[in-house]
Design an enzyme around this catalytic site. Structure first.
Site, PDB file in Angstrom:
ATOM      1  N   SER A 108       0.933  -1.252   0.054  1.00 46.39           N
ATOM      2  CA  SER A 108       0.032  -0.323  -0.258  1.00 46.39           C
ATOM      3  C   SER A 108       0.865   1.568  -0.016  1.00 46.39           C
ATOM      4  O   SER A 108       1.618   1.109   0.633  1.00 46.39           O
ATOM      5  CB  SER A 108      -1.010  -0.080   1.562  1.00 46.39           C
ATOM      6  OG  SER A 108      -0.359  -0.194   2.248  1.00 46.39           O
ATOM      7  N   GLN A 110       1.679   4.469   1.965  1.00 45.87           N
ATOM      8  CA  GLN A 110       1.857   5.065   2.960  1.00 45.87           C
ATOM      9  C   GLN A 110       2.612   5.365   3.765  1.00 45.87           C
ATOM     10  O   GLN A 110       3.619   5.998   3.223  1.00 45.87           O
ATOM     11  CB  GLN A 110       2.697   2.911   3.692  1.00 45.87           C
ATOM     12  CG  GLN A 110       2.956   2.008   3.226  1.00 45.87           C
ATOM     13  CD  GLN A 110       3.280   1.002   3.794  1.00 45.87           C
ATOM     14  OE1 GLN A 110       4.551   0.517   5.027  1.00 45.87           O
ATOM     15  NE2 GLN A 110       2.914   0.015   3.272  1.00 45.87           N
ATOM     16  N   HIS A 112       4.686   6.203   7.958  1.00 48.68           N
ATOM     17  CA  HIS A 112       4.433   5.656   9.181  1.00 48.68           C
ATOM     18  C   HIS A 112       4.381   7.479   9.944  1.00 48.68           C
ATOM     19  O   HIS A 112       5.753   8.039   9.947  1.00 48.68           O
ATOM     20  CB  HIS A 112       5.635   5.273   9.944  1.00 48.68           C
ATOM     21  CG  HIS A 112       5.800   4.206   8.622  1.00 48.68           C
ATOM     22  ND1 HIS A 112       5.065   2.636   8.567  1.00 48.68           N
ATOM     23  CD2 HIS A 112       6.524   3.118   7.548  1.00 48.68           C
ATOM     24  CE1 HIS A 112       4.711   1.971   7.717  1.00 48.68           C
ATOM     25  NE2 HIS A 112       6.332   1.878   7.365  1.00 48.68           N
ATOM     26  N   LYS A 135       8.032   4.016  13.916  1.00 46.22           N
ATOM     27  CA  LYS A 135       7.687   3.159  12.755  1.00 46.22           C
ATOM     28  C   LYS A 135       9.431   3.695  11.378  1.00 46.22           C
ATOM     29  O   LYS A 135       8.663   3.144  10.773  1.00 46.22           O
ATOM     30  CB  LYS A 135       6.895   2.183  12.281  1.00 46.22           C
ATOM     31  CG  LYS A 135       6.935   0.842  11.942  1.00 46.22           C
ATOM     32  CD  LYS A 135       6.138   0.324  11.022  1.00 46.22           C
ATOM     33  CE  LYS A 135       6.324  -1.156  10.325  1.00 46.22           C
ATOM     34  NZ  LYS A 135       5.172  -1.975   9.868  1.00 46.22           N
ATOM     35  N   GLU A 137      12.228   2.778   8.867  1.00 52.71           N
ATOM     36  CA  GLU A 137      12.512   1.181   8.507  1.00 52.71           C
ATOM     37  C   GLU A 137      13.883   1.900   7.278  1.00 52.71           C
ATOM     38  O   GLU A 137      13.709   3.105   6.786  1.00 52.71           O
ATOM     39  CB  GLU A 137      11.231   0.979   7.118  1.00 52.71           C
ATOM     40  CG  GLU A 137       9.648   1.026   8.066  1.00 52.71           C
ATOM     41  CD  GLU A 137       8.722   0.302   6.929  1.00 52.71           C
ATOM     42  OE1 GLU A 137       7.933  -0.757   7.435  1.00 52.71           O
ATOM     43  OE2 GLU A 137       8.491   1.016   5.777  1.00 52.71           O
ATOM     44  N   HIS A 276       5.278   6.258   1.007  1.00 49.71           N
ATOM     45  CA  HIS A 276       6.202   5.342   0.099  1.00 49.71           C
ATOM     46  C   HIS A 276       5.615   3.699  -0.261  1.00 49.71           C
ATOM     47  O   HIS A 276       4.436   3.802   0.388  1.00 49.71           O
ATOM     48  CB  HIS A 276       7.400   4.579   1.096  1.00 49.71           C
ATOM     49  CG  HIS A 276       7.125   4.515   1.884  1.00 49.71           C
ATOM     50  ND1 HIS A 276       6.813   5.036   3.225  1.00 49.71           N
ATOM     51  CD2 HIS A 276       7.486   2.883   2.684  1.00 49.71           C
ATOM     52  CE1 HIS A 276       6.606   4.413   4.320  1.00 49.71           C
ATOM     53  NE2 HIS A 276       6.759   2.537   4.286  1.00 49.71           N
ATOM     54  N   ARG A 295      -2.618   4.181   5.772  1.00 47.28           N
ATOM     55  CA  ARG A 295      -2.395   3.578   4.368  1.00 47.28           C
ATOM     56  C   ARG A 295      -3.463   5.000   3.408  1.00 47.28           C
ATOM     57  O   ARG A 295      -4.615   5.044   4.194  1.00 47.28           O
ATOM     58  CB  ARG A 295      -2.873   2.350   4.184  1.00 47.28           C
ATOM     59  CG  ARG A 295      -1.815   1.654   5.186  1.00 47.28           C
ATOM     60  CD  ARG A 295      -2.244  -0.199   4.885  1.00 47.28           C
ATOM     61  NE  ARG A 295      -1.375  -0.948   5.054  1.00 47.28           N
ATOM     62  CZ  ARG A 295      -1.577  -1.625   6.271  1.00 47.28           C
ATOM     63  NH1 ARG A 295      -2.553  -0.384   7.704  1.00 47.28           N
ATOM     64  NH2 ARG A 295      -0.530  -2.485   7.590  1.00 47.28           N
ATOM     65  N   LYS A 301      -6.754  -2.538   2.472  1.00 49.41           N
ATOM     66  CA  LYS A 301      -6.619  -1.833   3.933  1.00 49.41           C
ATOM     67  C   LYS A 301      -7.838  -1.035   4.752  1.00 49.41           C
ATOM     68  O   LYS A 301      -7.863  -0.354   4.178  1.00 49.41           O
ATOM     69  CB  LYS A 301      -5.349  -2.511   4.608  1.00 49.41           C
ATOM     70  CG  LYS A 301      -5.222  -3.344   5.093  1.00 49.41           C
ATOM     71  CD  LYS A 301      -3.487  -3.673   5.675  1.00 49.41           C
ATOM     72  CE  LYS A 301      -3.121  -5.349   5.204  1.00 49.41           C
ATOM     73  NZ  LYS A 301      -1.948  -5.552   5.966  1.00 49.41           N
TER      74      LYS A 301
END
Length: 423
Positions: A108, A110, A112, A135, A137, A276, A295, A301
């Site tokens: 998706s 999204q 964070h 979060k 990454e 991203h 998202r 979702k």
């Protein structure tokens, strides 16, 4: 008997629908190499391998001399294994989750949240935002890898707005002209204009954007059939995403976000509020321990367009700026360190050439998790009661300040990745 502080792990696999199927998946290949009893099903997606102590995927300890069954239980009973600084900073928890991802269809669109926003979202909507942590990454490619990351330079976005009338129609002339007029000498003005355009796109009425998307797909499909060049409309990627997520607003984000291509060993870091979407390929990924994801498209979702559009970092930058460099270690030329601007984790890529038959994996002042991607060796450590055979797919937990001696048995060297926390 000496306390065992280095031990092998058996790690859970997530079979999300976007994963590569069967042995096309790096996750499945690593699993099959490390455990000959595993039956890989050819029509099942093997999307993620989770290496860590996350409550939804706690690794199982593969040493029957250890009474605790999982890594999470063992760490909570032996918090000193984290290293003094890590233990104090992260309240006795392993601060990162290490993964392998094998991506067949896009994840998706999204972002964070930062720590502050995560705390707020968790308080307001705990059913969608399950914890109060950020979060960040990092993804390091194992195979050629593609993802969308961050806003493109304005000139590229404007060029698409001029060559894709369906996109322009959704955003509206006033907002488009404001972006076209925004000058590079006024970064705040550019970010504001970009925010208006992107928000107008993402909040378009469903019937409106589905109609425009269908028109765009039809037009590009015709151009492809006629042998025309569709790169001015990002045609190949549009058709691919539309085939995966027909009628999804996320298909239009390719005109705003950079397409980043990574070769094996190249990385991208995704800080707070960076839009991203991973598109295709295999990677190792490390992240802070959190499940907070906002998202807005390319997903069945829960989507939260309002929060996403509010929180994003609207600073345009070229795709080349999204590739995160690795630094070769001064102390050991076989080690390349990816050290992102967050305290929660760092990753080492360790390439041991075939000429080396004995290699010392140095101690660090942090618990770490080691993944073998290529090669084989026998590991010995004063913190392991017996020799540990290592092969492709092996995963090892190493307590803070413990070293391991590797006796290599493979003719073509080894490739290892090690996640830790360097405070």
């Amino acid at each position: 008997m000496a306390e065992i502080r280095v031990f092998p792990l058996s790690c859970p696999v997530q079979n999300y629908s976007w994963g590569k199927l069967g042995l096309a998946s790096e996750v499945a290949k690593l699993l099959a190499s490390s455990d000959p009893l595993v039956q890989i099903q050819p029509d099942r997606p093997y999307a993620e391998l989770w290496m860590g102590a996350h409550p939804r995927g706690d690794a199982v300890i593969r040493d029957n001399r250890i009474p605790q069954k999982t890594l999470g239980q063992w760490i909570s009973d032996n918090p000193a294994c984290l290293g003094a600084k890590v233990k104090d900073t992260f309240q006795g928890h392993l601060p990162f989750l290490f993964k392998v991802l094998s991506i067949n269809t896009a994840l998706s669109i999204q972002a964070h949240p930062s720590k502050e926003l995560a705390a707020k979202l968790h308080t307001q909507f705990p059913e969608h935002y399950p914890d109060a942590n950020h979060k960040p990454e990092m993804a390091i490619a194992l195979t050629p890898f593609e993802g969308l990351c961050g806003f493109r330079p304005v000139a590229e976005i404007v060029s698409f707005l001029q060559s894709v009338p369906e996109l322009r129609a959704l955003i509206g002339e006033v907002a488009v002209e404001q972006l076209e007029r925004s000058g590079s000498d006024d970064p705040r003005g550019v970010a504001a204009a970009l925010r208006v355009c992107f928000t107008r796109l993402m909040k378009s009425e469903k019937k409106l954007f589905v109609d425009q998307l269908n028109m765009l797909v039809k037009r590009i499909s015709q151009e492809v059939a006629e042998g025309k060049d569709t790169s001015g409309s990002n045609g190949d990627l549009l058709l691919r995403l539309h085939s995966q997520y027909p009628g999804d607003i996320g298909c239009f984000t390719i005109y705003f976000l950079n397409l980043v291509r990574l070769e094996p060993g190249e990385a991208m870091f995704l800080g707070a509020n960076e839009p991203h979407a991973y598109l295709h390929g295999d990677c190792v990924e490390c992240m802070a321990c959190s499940d907070n994801t906002v998202r807005a498209g390319l997903t069945p979702k829960f989507i939260d367009v309002l929060t996403l559009c509010e929180m994003l970092n609207y600073t345009p930058a070229p795709s080349s700026s999204k590739i995160f460099p690795a630094a070769q270690s001064q102390l050991d030329p076989n080690v390349y360190l990816y050290d992102p601007p967050v305290p929660d984790f760092a990753i080492m890529r360790i390439e041991i050439p075939s000429s080396i038959k004995l290699y010392l994996l140095s101690a660090v002042d942090s618990a770490s998790i080691l993944l073998v991607v290529q090669g084989a060796a026998v590991g010995t450590s004063t913190a392991a009661a017996s020799e540990i055979p290592l092969c492709r797919g092996s995963v090892l937990f190493i307590s803070a300040n413990e070293s391991i001696s590797l006796q290599l048995s493979s003719p073509d060297g080894m490739l290892l990745f090690r996640a830790c926390c360097l405070l």
